[in-house]
Scaffold this active site. Structure first.
Site, PDB file in Angstrom:
ATOM      1  N   SER A 137      32.346  24.861  44.033  1.00 34.04           N
ATOM      2  CA  SER A 137      33.103  24.669  42.659  1.00 34.04           C
ATOM      3  C   SER A 137      32.057  23.750  41.750  1.00 34.04           C
ATOM      4  O   SER A 137      31.414  22.985  42.503  1.00 34.04           O
ATOM      5  CB  SER A 137      34.564  24.159  42.643  1.00 34.04           C
ATOM      6  OG  SER A 137      34.887  23.582  41.646  1.00 34.04           O
ATOM      7  N   TYR A 150      40.264  17.752  46.485  1.00 36.34           N
ATOM      8  CA  TYR A 150      39.618  19.164  46.368  1.00 36.34           C
ATOM      9  C   TYR A 150      37.933  19.083  46.254  1.00 36.34           C
ATOM     10  O   TYR A 150      37.154  19.801  46.712  1.00 36.34           O
ATOM     11  CB  TYR A 150      40.268  19.881  45.260  1.00 36.34           C
ATOM     12  CG  TYR A 150      39.657  21.304  44.732  1.00 36.34           C
ATOM     13  CD1 TYR A 150      39.846  22.337  45.407  1.00 36.34           C
ATOM     14  CD2 TYR A 150      38.921  21.101  43.719  1.00 36.34           C
ATOM     15  CE1 TYR A 150      39.261  23.595  45.249  1.00 36.34           C
ATOM     16  CE2 TYR A 150      38.174  22.489  43.311  1.00 36.34           C
ATOM     17  CZ  TYR A 150      38.571  23.503  44.122  1.00 36.34           C
ATOM     18  OH  TYR A 150      38.067  24.845  43.832  1.00 36.34           O
TER      19      TYR A 150
HETATM   20  P1  NAD Z   1      43.993  31.677  44.602  1.00 32.12           P
HETATM   21  O1  NAD Z   1      44.826  30.557  44.779  1.00 32.12           O
HETATM   22  O2  NAD Z   1      44.064  32.570  43.416  1.00 32.12           O
HETATM   23  O3  NAD Z   1      43.642  32.453  45.870  1.00 32.12           O
HETATM   24  C1  NAD Z   1      43.480  31.861  47.003  1.00 32.12           C
HETATM   25  C2  NAD Z   1      43.743  32.656  48.312  1.00 32.12           C
HETATM   26  O4  NAD Z   1      43.577  31.892  49.581  1.00 32.12           O
HETATM   27  C3  NAD Z   1      45.190  33.327  48.389  1.00 32.12           C
HETATM   28  O5  NAD Z   1      45.298  34.554  48.426  1.00 32.12           O
HETATM   29  C4  NAD Z   1      45.931  32.461  49.498  1.00 32.12           C
HETATM   30  O6  NAD Z   1      46.884  32.947  50.080  1.00 32.12           O
HETATM   31  C5  NAD Z   1      44.571  31.959  50.296  1.00 32.12           C
HETATM   32  N1  NAD Z   1      44.831  31.090  51.159  1.00 32.12           N
HETATM   33  C6  NAD Z   1      45.524  29.831  50.751  1.00 32.12           C
HETATM   34  N2  NAD Z   1      45.290  28.957  52.080  1.00 32.12           N
HETATM   35  C7  NAD Z   1      44.872  29.912  52.973  1.00 32.12           C
HETATM   36  C8  NAD Z   1      44.625  29.658  54.663  1.00 32.12           C
HETATM   37  N3  NAD Z   1      45.041  28.621  55.011  1.00 32.12           N
HETATM   38  N4  NAD Z   1      43.912  30.625  55.091  1.00 32.12           N
HETATM   39  C9  NAD Z   1      43.595  31.710  54.519  1.00 32.12           C
HETATM   40  N5  NAD Z   1      43.697  32.016  53.126  1.00 32.12           N
HETATM   41  C10 NAD Z   1      44.426  31.172  52.592  1.00 32.12           C
HETATM   42  O7  NAD Z   1      42.373  30.890  44.326  1.00 32.12           O
HETATM   43  P2  NAD Z   1      41.015  31.418  43.479  1.00 32.12           P
HETATM   44  O8  NAD Z   1      41.148  30.543  42.287  1.00 32.12           O
HETATM   45  O9  NAD Z   1      40.928  32.852  43.586  1.00 32.12           O
HETATM   46  O10 NAD Z   1      39.836  30.502  44.340  1.00 32.12           O
HETATM   47  C11 NAD Z   1      39.351  31.102  45.335  1.00 32.12           C
HETATM   48  C12 NAD Z   1      37.992  30.190  45.656  1.00 32.12           C
HETATM   49  O11 NAD Z   1      37.363  29.846  44.757  1.00 32.12           O
HETATM   50  C13 NAD Z   1      38.692  29.010  46.509  1.00 32.12           C
HETATM   51  O12 NAD Z   1      37.468  28.522  47.354  1.00 32.12           O
HETATM   52  C14 NAD Z   1      38.334  28.049  45.130  1.00 32.12           C
HETATM   53  O13 NAD Z   1      38.236  26.611  45.538  1.00 32.12           O
HETATM   54  C15 NAD Z   1      37.179  28.556  44.439  1.00 32.12           C
HETATM   55  N6  NAD Z   1      37.005  28.355  43.047  1.00 32.12           N
HETATM   56  C16 NAD Z   1      37.775  28.534  42.212  1.00 32.12           C
HETATM   57  C17 NAD Z   1      38.069  28.181  40.952  1.00 32.12           C
HETATM   58  C18 NAD Z   1      39.077  28.557  39.876  1.00 32.12           C
HETATM   59  O14 NAD Z   1      38.954  28.017  38.799  1.00 32.12           O
HETATM   60  N7  NAD Z   1      39.765  29.444  39.942  1.00 32.12           N
HETATM   61  C19 NAD Z   1      36.800  27.544  40.380  1.00 32.12           C
HETATM   62  C20 NAD Z   1      35.752  27.163  41.377  1.00 32.12           C
HETATM   63  C21 NAD Z   1      35.981  27.543  42.594  1.00 32.12           C
HETATM   64  C1  4PL Z   2      36.086  23.421  35.963  1.00 28.54           C
HETATM   65  O1  4PL Z   2      37.138  24.854  41.173  1.00 28.54           O
HETATM   66  O2  4PL Z   2      35.822  24.265  38.738  1.00 28.54           O
HETATM   67  C2  4PL Z   2      39.496  23.795  37.114  1.00 28.54           C
HETATM   68  C3  4PL Z   2      40.231  24.601  39.512  1.00 28.54           C
HETATM   69  N1  4PL Z   2      38.571  23.528  36.340  1.00 28.54           N
HETATM   70  O3  4PL Z   2      39.234  24.840  40.487  1.00 28.54           O
HETATM   71  C4  4PL Z   2      37.932  24.645  40.476  1.00 28.54           C
HETATM   72  C5  4PL Z   2      37.074  23.612  36.799  1.00 28.54           C
HETATM   73  C6  4PL Z   2      39.295  24.085  38.595  1.00 28.54           C
HETATM   74  C7  4PL Z   2      36.629  24.143  38.269  1.00 28.54           C
HETATM   75  C8  4PL Z   2      38.083  24.314  38.892  1.00 28.54           C
END
Ligand code: NAD
Ligand code: 4PL
Length: 244
Positions: A137, A150
């Protein structure tokens, strides 16, 4: 052992959001995708849509990880690509993070990385080939507030990539991280993180919210055969929000 000529990808946390978009992108590129999630029903829906295989998998469970990786090897004979995407994405000020919440985030975001990667690398090592992509992230670049646990796990996922590149390279495996900025995933849209768009979008080079499909192609590239000279790296995919 049933074998397939098709490359096989294991994606964690792929029932929705960024993981589902990655699963779809890899399927479009012709891979057989094993869509895994603690939410097995959600994983099954995604797998049905993209022509993949669904497995219920809580990445923080050593027993489930061992069982699912064993099943994939038995049923498909190979794991070419691992995308470590599953994570909890909390928003909690430091003063309010209890040790219980801290441990919970560590168990999914960090223990999960260890468990799945440690189970898959022997399979890839035996084949002499593998592509691992950790979803980190840009909060680790930006130092985003109110999610210190996180951010710490996302720094650790980048640390793991740097630490393992050498050891795994000897086995023919690359390992890289993709670091997205804020993305309008189901998880973010359902929670307090959605307020972040107001501050982040003006810092981006492009004036709109990032979507899961904006992240998936970078992951697919690092997971491709052609990306074999890239390892130990972090690719920031955040519309220029941060510049490292
Ligand atoms: P989301 O919450 O929409 O989806 C996450 C998924 O992970 C869900 O389907 C959930 O059921 C599953 N999950 C949760 N706990 C779990 C476990 N113990 N085992 C297996 N699955 C599990 O999340 P997202 O926003 O799509 O994020 C996905 C990835 O991207 C994560 O690693 C998150 O840190 C990263 N990320 C997200 C953002 C953002 O802004 N959305 C930004 C940067 C990075
Ligand atoms: C900029 O990884 O990268 C919110 C929530 N804002 O999970 C992230 C920023 C979120 C991010 C993320």
């Amino acid at each position: 052992m049933a074998e397939t000529e098709q490359r096989v990808a294991l994606v964690t946390g792929a029932a929705q959001g960024i993981g589902a978009a990655i699963a779809e992108e890899l399927a479009e590129e012709g891979l057989k995708v094993v869509v895994t999630d603690v939410n097995g029903e959600g994983a099954a829906k995604v797998a049905e849509r993209i022509g993949g295989v669904a497995k219920t998998l809580d990445v923080s469970s050593p027993e489930q990880v061992a069982a699912v990786v064993g099943e994939i090897v038995d049923e498909l004979g190979r794991i070419d690509v691992l995308v470590n995407n599953a994570a909890l994405v909390p928003l909690t000020p430091w003063a309010d993070i209890t040790f219980e919440e801290w441990r919970k985030v560590m168990s999914v975001n960090l223990d999960g990385l260890y468990l799945v990667t440690h189970a898959v690398t022997p399979v890839m090592g035996k084949a002499g080939y593998g592509r691992i992509v950790n979803i980190a992230s840009n909060t680790f670049v930006a130092g985003t507030p109110d999610c210190a646990h996180y951010v710490a796990t996302k720094g650790a996922s980048i640390g793991l990539v740097r630490a393992l590149a050498g050891e795994l390279g000897r086995l023919g495996i690359t390992i890289n991280a993709v670091a997205p900025g804020i993305i309008a995933s189901e998880g973010v849209l359902a929670g307090p993180h959605q307020a972040g768009f107001e501050f982040v979008v003006p810092m981006q080079a492009f004036d709109r919210r990032g979507l899961p499909k904006d992240v998936a192609p970078a992951v697919a590239f690092l997971a491709s055969e052609k990306a074999g000279w890239i390892t130990g790296q972090t690719l920031v995919v955040d519309a220029g929000h941060t510049r490292n």
